[in-house]
Design a protein around this motif. Structure first.
Motif, PDB file in Angstrom:
ATOM      1  N   LEU A  43       0.849  -1.194   0.000  1.00  0.00           N
ATOM      2  CA  LEU A  43       0.000   0.000   0.000  1.00  0.00           C
ATOM      3  C   LEU A  43       0.887   1.247   0.000  1.00  0.00           C
ATOM      4  CD1 LEU A  43      -2.686  -0.984   2.673  1.00  0.00           C
ATOM      5  CD2 LEU A  43      -2.843  -1.207   0.184  1.00  0.00           C
ATOM      6  N   ASN A  44       0.452   2.282  -0.681  1.00  0.00           N
ATOM      7  CA  ASN A  44       1.128   3.585  -0.712  1.00  0.00           C
ATOM      8  C   ASN A  44       0.279   4.600   0.044  1.00  0.00           C
ATOM      9  OD1 ASN A  44       3.199   2.561  -2.351  1.00  0.00           O
ATOM     10  ND2 ASN A  44       2.029   2.995  -4.218  1.00  0.00           N
ATOM     11  N   VAL A  45       0.828   5.155   1.119  1.00  0.00           N
ATOM     12  CA  VAL A  45       0.125   6.181   1.899  1.00  0.00           C
ATOM     13  C   VAL A  45       0.949   7.465   1.882  1.00  0.00           C
ATOM     14  CG1 VAL A  45      -1.031   4.498   3.363  1.00  0.00           C
ATOM     15  CG2 VAL A  45       1.203   5.379   4.044  1.00  0.00           C
ATOM     16  N   THR A  46       0.280   8.554   2.188  1.00  0.00           N
ATOM     17  CA  THR A  46       0.964   9.863   2.156  1.00  0.00           C
ATOM     18  C   THR A  46       1.954   9.969   3.301  1.00  0.00           C
ATOM     19  OG1 THR A  46      -0.814  10.842   3.455  1.00  0.00           O
ATOM     20  CG2 THR A  46      -1.051  10.912   1.055  1.00  0.00           C
ATOM     21  N   TYR A  47       2.862  10.948   3.161  1.00  0.00           N
ATOM     22  CA  TYR A  47       3.919  11.118   4.161  1.00  0.00           C
ATOM     23  C   TYR A  47       3.391  11.624   5.510  1.00  0.00           C
ATOM     24  CZ  TYR A  47       7.980  10.046   1.293  1.00  0.00           C
ATOM     25  OH  TYR A  47       8.923   9.389   0.555  1.00  0.00           O
ATOM     26  N   ASP A  48       2.200  12.218   5.509  1.00  0.00           N
ATOM     27  CA  ASP A  48       1.655  12.700   6.770  1.00  0.00           C
ATOM     28  C   ASP A  48       0.795  11.655   7.472  1.00  0.00           C
ATOM     29  OD1 ASP A  48      -0.355  12.617   4.966  1.00  0.00           O
ATOM     30  OD2 ASP A  48      -1.116  14.637   5.365  1.00  0.00           O
ATOM     31  N   THR A  49       0.866  10.391   7.021  1.00  0.00           N
ATOM     32  CA  THR A  49       0.050   9.327   7.623  1.00  0.00           C
ATOM     33  C   THR A  49       0.598   8.949   8.984  1.00  0.00           C
ATOM     34  OG1 THR A  49      -0.516   8.459   5.441  1.00  0.00           O
ATOM     35  CG2 THR A  49      -0.789   6.974   7.308  1.00  0.00           C
ATOM     36  N   ASP A  50      -0.350   8.700   9.915  1.00  0.00           N
ATOM     37  CA  ASP A  50       0.000   8.189  11.235  1.00  0.00           C
ATOM     38  C   ASP A  50       0.173   6.678  11.113  1.00  0.00           C
ATOM     39  OD1 ASP A  50       0.314   7.482  13.845  1.00  0.00           O
ATOM     40  OD2 ASP A  50      -1.499   8.491  14.586  1.00  0.00           O
ATOM     41  N   LEU A  51       1.415   6.196  11.072  1.00  0.00           N
ATOM     42  CA  LEU A  51       1.683   4.770  10.850  1.00  0.00           C
ATOM     43  C   LEU A  51       1.166   3.902  11.991  1.00  0.00           C
ATOM     44  CD1 LEU A  51       5.298   4.982   9.364  1.00  0.00           C
ATOM     45  CD2 LEU A  51       3.115   4.757   8.160  1.00  0.00           C
ATOM     46  N   VAL A  52       1.190   4.422  13.210  1.00  0.00           N
ATOM     47  CA  VAL A  52       0.665   3.650  14.355  1.00  0.00           C
ATOM     48  C   VAL A  52      -0.828   3.421  14.180  1.00  0.00           C
ATOM     49  CG1 VAL A  52       0.358   3.645  16.859  1.00  0.00           C
ATOM     50  CG2 VAL A  52       2.475   4.532  15.861  1.00  0.00           C
ATOM     51  N   LEU A  53      -1.526   4.488  13.751  1.00  0.00           N
ATOM     52  CA  LEU A  53      -2.966   4.344  13.513  1.00  0.00           C
ATOM     53  C   LEU A  53      -3.232   3.375  12.364  1.00  0.00           C
ATOM     54  CD1 LEU A  53      -5.884   5.190  14.048  1.00  0.00           C
ATOM     55  CD2 LEU A  53      -5.521   7.139  12.481  1.00  0.00           C
ATOM     56  N   ALA A  54      -2.418   3.449  11.323  1.00  0.00           N
ATOM     57  CA  ALA A  54      -2.599   2.537  10.185  1.00  0.00           C
ATOM     58  C   ALA A  54      -2.412   1.080  10.610  1.00  0.00           C
ATOM     59  CB  ALA A  54      -1.621   2.904   9.074  1.00  0.00           C
ATOM     60  N   LYS A  55      -1.403   0.823  11.441  1.00  0.00           N
ATOM     61  CA  LYS A  55      -1.171  -0.543  11.911  1.00  0.00           C
ATOM     62  C   LYS A  55      -2.337  -1.038  12.758  1.00  0.00           C
ATOM     63  CE  LYS A  55       2.353  -3.391  14.136  1.00  0.00           C
ATOM     64  NZ  LYS A  55       3.697  -3.409  14.762  1.00  0.00           N
ATOM     65  N   LYS A  56      -2.885  -0.133  13.582  1.00  0.00           N
ATOM     66  CA  LYS A  56      -4.012  -0.519  14.420  1.00  0.00           C
ATOM     67  C   LYS A  56      -5.237  -0.845  13.569  1.00  0.00           C
ATOM     68  CE  LYS A  56      -6.868   1.233  18.210  1.00  0.00           C
ATOM     69  NZ  LYS A  56      -7.131   2.367  19.139  1.00  0.00           N
ATOM     70  N   VAL A  57      -5.483  -0.031  12.538  1.00  0.00           N
ATOM     71  CA  VAL A  57      -6.637  -0.262  11.655  1.00  0.00           C
ATOM     72  C   VAL A  57      -6.503  -1.596  10.925  1.00  0.00           C
ATOM     73  CG1 VAL A  57      -7.815   0.569   9.591  1.00  0.00           C
ATOM     74  CG2 VAL A  57      -7.175   2.180  11.408  1.00  0.00           C
ATOM     75  N   ILE A  58      -5.308  -1.902  10.417  1.00  0.00           N
ATOM     76  CA  ILE A  58      -5.097  -3.163   9.687  1.00  0.00           C
ATOM     77  C   ILE A  58      -5.253  -4.364  10.625  1.00  0.00           C
ATOM     78  CG2 ILE A  58      -3.360  -4.507   8.463  1.00  0.00           C
ATOM     79  CD1 ILE A  58      -2.348  -1.841   7.307  1.00  0.00           C
ATOM     80  N   LYS A  59      -4.827  -4.183  11.885  1.00  0.00           N
ATOM     81  CA  LYS A  59      -5.000  -5.266  12.853  1.00  0.00           C
ATOM     82  C   LYS A  59      -6.478  -5.545  13.098  1.00  0.00           C
ATOM     83  CE  LYS A  59      -3.591  -6.715  17.488  1.00  0.00           C
ATOM     84  NZ  LYS A  59      -2.837  -6.342  18.708  1.00  0.00           N
ATOM     85  N   GLN A  60      -7.276  -4.476  13.178  1.00  0.00           N
ATOM     86  CA  GLN A  60      -8.716  -4.649  13.353  1.00  0.00           C
ATOM     87  C   GLN A  60      -9.339  -5.370  12.143  1.00  0.00           C
ATOM     88  OE1 GLN A  60     -10.141  -0.671  14.035  1.00  0.00           O
ATOM     89  NE2 GLN A  60      -9.358  -0.580  16.161  1.00  0.00           N
ATOM     90  N   ILE A  61      -8.857  -5.036  10.949  1.00  0.00           N
ATOM     91  CA  ILE A  61      -9.370  -5.707   9.743  1.00  0.00           C
ATOM     92  C   ILE A  61      -9.016  -7.195   9.770  1.00  0.00           C
ATOM     93  CG2 ILE A  61      -9.152  -5.817   7.236  1.00  0.00           C
ATOM     94  CD1 ILE A  61      -8.755  -2.774   7.268  1.00  0.00           C
ATOM     95  N   GLY A  62      -7.788  -7.515  10.214  1.00  0.00           N
ATOM     96  CA  GLY A  62      -7.401  -8.914  10.325  1.00  0.00           C
ATOM     97  C   GLY A  62      -8.275  -9.677  11.293  1.00  0.00           C
ATOM     98  N   GLN A  63      -8.673  -9.014  12.398  1.00  0.00           N
ATOM     99  CA  GLN A  63      -9.548  -9.677  13.359  1.00  0.00           C
ATOM    100  C   GLN A  63     -10.942  -9.889  12.781  1.00  0.00           C
ATOM    101  OE1 GLN A  63      -8.536 -10.927  16.270  1.00  0.00           O
ATOM    102  NE2 GLN A  63     -10.595 -11.831  16.440  1.00  0.00           N
ATOM    103  N   LYS A  64     -11.418  -8.917  12.006  1.00  0.00           N
ATOM    104  CA  LYS A  64     -12.724  -9.095  11.365  1.00  0.00           C
ATOM    105  C   LYS A  64     -12.714 -10.272  10.384  1.00  0.00           C
ATOM    106  CE  LYS A  64     -14.201  -4.250  11.700  1.00  0.00           C
ATOM    107  NZ  LYS A  64     -14.585  -3.035  10.937  1.00  0.00           N
ATOM    108  N   LEU A  65     -11.605 -10.448   9.689  1.00  0.00           N
ATOM    109  CA  LEU A  65     -11.505 -11.594   8.778  1.00  0.00           C
ATOM    110  C   LEU A  65     -11.571 -12.912   9.543  1.00  0.00           C
ATOM    111  CD1 LEU A  65      -8.718 -10.339   6.328  1.00  0.00           C
ATOM    112  CD2 LEU A  65     -11.169 -10.527   5.862  1.00  0.00           C
ATOM    113  N   LEU A  66     -10.927 -12.947  10.715  1.00  0.00           N
ATOM    114  CA  LEU A  66     -10.984 -14.164  11.536  1.00  0.00           C
ATOM    115  C   LEU A  66     -12.376 -14.413  12.092  1.00  0.00           C
ATOM    116  CD1 LEU A  66      -7.635 -14.051  13.552  1.00  0.00           C
ATOM    117  CD2 LEU A  66      -8.268 -15.634  11.720  1.00  0.00           C
ATOM    118  N   ASP A  67     -13.123 -13.327  12.349  1.00  0.00           N
ATOM    119  CA  ASP A  67     -14.473 -13.484  12.889  1.00  0.00           C
ATOM    120  C   ASP A  67     -15.477 -13.891  11.818  1.00  0.00           C
ATOM    121  OD1 ASP A  67     -13.453 -12.769  15.328  1.00  0.00           O
ATOM    122  OD2 ASP A  67     -14.001 -10.634  15.136  1.00  0.00           O
TER     123      ASP A  67
END
Length: 713
Positions: A587-611
């Motif tokens: 994925l390509n995100v802008t330089y002003d992206t909060d990487l910690v927030l992005a990692k948290k969001v992707i982790k939530q998506i991974g949990q939804k896939l497991l559910d």
């Protein structure tokens, strides 16, 4: 012995013994030889059984020996052929003389038989003998009626609560028809053992008991066959209609019962003193009844396909008349060959239909048991054909001991033919048993359904290897059976095997590509490189493995085309369906992206896939953010990854990307895309100058085009 008696009767007594009265035994012999039946028999035996020759004949000197016969010219029959033809015609003439002469002596033989019967019955009386015979005829029927009264027809309760009789249940119907027949047979034998029969009457009783038992068994077996071959399929259709089955059941039973009681009558004529000619004559007259039954069945048979061919009826009638004439002429071999041509295919067809119907019947003996069904089906066919072959050998005059120990050419041919039939039947049985077992394993190892990964892999391997093993087994059984048959016929198979080896080597050199493909395929299967249903890639070939042969594999591309690839050209294989697969997402995100927030969001998506119950069984490691891959010219590149079962990553990936887009939009995370920025500050003069130069250049080009010269730079 009768020929010797004829020789004694024709020899004049010596003069020295003329005054001596003959013994009582000799007078009895002379009186016996004066009977018409004995004279007729001796007359018919004289042409084929000459009187005994003197014990020793003086040998002719070598000089007076008969000269060797010259060989027959080309196109003419040899002496041996003439002898065979003469023997053939002589047999026919003798048989006709025997039967025609019996018509003249039959009245005297009937009178003689009546005297024998009177002497037989006199000690016991007609009343006792009649009672015993009546008891013999009625014992079986009475016992069966009593059995049916004591043991009524059973009723079976169906799943819906309805009650049906035994006639609608195949297995119980089978047992209910067999047991009463056994009661009839046992009860018929009781009077035969219980009463003290006179000798000739005992012969009559035995013949009648056999006829009654055969008749009852025929009716029982016929009804069972009618019930089986008329069982409806799931769609209601029947292999044979009820009307057709009942028609042939009635005619067949009538034919067999008439035949067996006629046989009993012929057996009784021998102890009553009837000659062979008379017995033949009576048999041929009774045979007209068999011919009439067969002809009536041909002309009144049910129409097949809505119409009945009169030409076929006439042809069958002529055929049956020809069989009767062959019987009368004494050509038993041709007679039985003709009977086999008509009867054997239909017996095999009926047995096959009956076994298959029994297999499909509810609660049948062989239902849901493939090996038992095949063993029953092919075993019945093998038994029928073997009995027919052995009986034909006996008709040819080859008893079991002669076929086993005879050393003449005919003995070896007959022994080899019968043995060859048995070998081919055994090979057919083995092949069908093996094929049924392999097909059953293939059906039981279907890849559909909810099964574990290990079980799915095992079944895929079976689906791959068993069809190839089945083809190899068919070739091996066929080759071994053919070699055994040839060996039984006296053919030396050693040179054949050696020659086949040489030919195999030559073919191997000439077909190296095919040999390479076959051997390569064996090693691919040995290494378990791929299985049926797996997606593989090899060079420019890729697709799902659909099937195998000995030399190639069929690949179905995901767009539809089917490619057949020889094993020899397959090369390195990449299997995309083994164990697990890792899918990476960039994925390509802008330089002003909060990487910690992005990692948290992707982790939530991974949990939804497991559910999600649709995706969870196929996910080994859910979607995770691995971190920053690199800093690009216009974006920060982050890497995501997940581990799934082979072939499932595509669907999960599509849904994961859709969820990522929605989640990023909700959390203010933007995807970076390349952009082009154009600024006009401080460059207006340069732009105006460039525009002026461009306009001047266009003007020069137009003027040069009008003058036909090169424009100025």
């Amino acid at each position: 012995m009768m020929t010797s008696w004829g020789a004694v009767a024709q020899t004049p007594p010596a003069a020295s013994t003329a005054t001596v009265p003959p013994p009582a035994e000799v007078r009895q012999i002379f009186e016996l030889m004066e009977k018409p039946a004995v004279k007729q028999w001796m007359a018919t035996q004289a042409p084929t059984q000459p009187l005994a020759q003197p014990a020793a004949q003086p040998s002719a000197p070598a000089s007076t020996a008969a000269p060797a016969q010259p060989a027959a010219p080309a196109g003419e029959m040899s002496g041996e052929q003439m002898s065979v033809l003469a023997e053939f015609l002589g047999h026919t003439r003798t048989h006709f003389n025997l039967v025609s002469g019996a018509a003249m002596t039959l009245p005297d033989e009937v009178e003689n038989a009546s005297e024998i019967v009177e002497r037989e019955v006199q000690p016991s009386g007609w009343a006792v003998v009649s009672f015993e015979l009546l008891a013999l005829f009625l014992a079986g029927a009475v016992a069966e009626v009593v059995f049916r009264m004591i043991v009524p027809r059973p009723r079976i309760k169906q799943e819906d609560g309805a009650v049906t009789t035994v006639a609608h249940h195949a297995a119980t119907n089978l047992s209910y028809r067999v047991v009463p027949a056994l009661v009839f047979c046992i009860a018929t034998l009781v009077p035969l053992v219980l009463f003290n029969w006179p000798p000739i009457t005992q012969s009559l009783a035995i013949a009648v008991a056999i006829a009654l038992i055969v008749s009852r068994v025929t009716i029982s077996v016929g009804r069972i066959l009618v019930s089986l071959v008329t069982l409806p399929h799931a769609d209601g259709a029947r292999d044979v209609s009820r009307e057709t089955a009942m028609f042939w059941f009635k005619r067949s039973c009538t034919f067999i019962i008439y035949f067996v009681f006629g046989w009993a009558l012929i057996q009784l004529l021998a102890p009553l003193g009837f000659s062979n000619g008379s017995r033949y004559l009576v048999a041929y007259v009774l045979g007209l009844g068999l011919l009439a039954i067969a002809t009536e069945a041909v002309w009144s048979r049910p129409a097949e396909g809505g119409h009945k061919s009169a030409t076929a009826s006439w042809m069958l009638t002529i055929y049956f008349v020809a069989l009767w004439l062959l019987w009368v002429a004494g050509f038993n071999l041709l007679l039985w060959i003709g009977i086999y041509l008509v009867l054997l295919p239909r017996v095999l067809r009926i047995s096959t239909l009956a076994v298959r119907s029994l297999d499909k019947a509810e609660a049948g003996f062989v239902a849901r048991k493939r090996i038992a069904a095949v063993l029953f089906d092919r075993g019945v066919r093998a038994i029928i054909i073997t009995i027919a072959a052995i009986w034909l050998g006996r008709i040819l005059g080859f008893a079991a001991d002669r076929m086993a120990a005879g050393e003449t050419m005919v003995d070896r041919i007959v022994r080899g033919s019968v043995g060859g039939i048995v070998i081919l039947l055994a090979a057919d049985l083995v092949w069908h048993l093996a094929r049924a077992y392999i097909n059953g394993r293939l059906a039981d190892s279907s890849l559909e359904g909810t099964i574990s990964d290990d079980e799915k892999a095992r079944r895929a391997r079976l689906q791959t290897l068993l069809p190839i093993f089945r083809n190899i087994l068919a070739v091996v059984i066929a080759v071994i059976a053919v070699l055994m048959v040839l060996s039984g016929l006296g053919v030396e198979i050693g040179p054949l095997i050696a020659g086949a080896g040489v030919v195999g080597v030559a073919v191997g050199f000439g077909a190296q590509t095919i040999v390479k493909d076959v051997i390569s395929g064996m090693f691919y299967l040995w290494d378990d490189a791929f299985r049926v249903g797996e997606y593989i890639e090899s060079g420019s070939h890729k697709g799902v493995v659909e099937a195998f042969s000995l030399r190639s594999v069929k690949l179905r591309h995901h767009r539809g085309p089917l490619t057949t690839v020889p094993f020899g050209t397959l090369g390195a294989v990449r299997n995309l369906n083994r164990d697990w697969t890792i899918d990476k997402i960039t994925l390509n995100v802008t330089y002003d992206t909060d990487l910690v927030l992005a990692k948290k969001v992707i982790k939530q998506i991974g949990q939804k896939l497991l559910d999600n119950p649709d995706y969870a069984p196929h996910i080994i490691e859910t979607l995770k953010m691995k971190g920053v891959e690199q800093f690009g010219e216009f974006a920060i590149v982050i890497r995501l990854a997940m581990m799934t079962k082979p072939g499932e990553q595509f669907v999960i990936r599509r849904n994961a990307l859709a969820m990522i887009r929605t989640a990023f939009k909700e959390n203010g995370i933007e995807f970076a895309v390349p952009t082009l920025q154009v600024s006009s500050e401080g460059h207006d003069a340069d732009a105006n100058a460039a525009a002026a130069r461009y306009a001047a250049q266009k003007t020069n080009q137009a003027a040069a085009a009008a003058a036909g010269t090169e424009p100025a730079a």
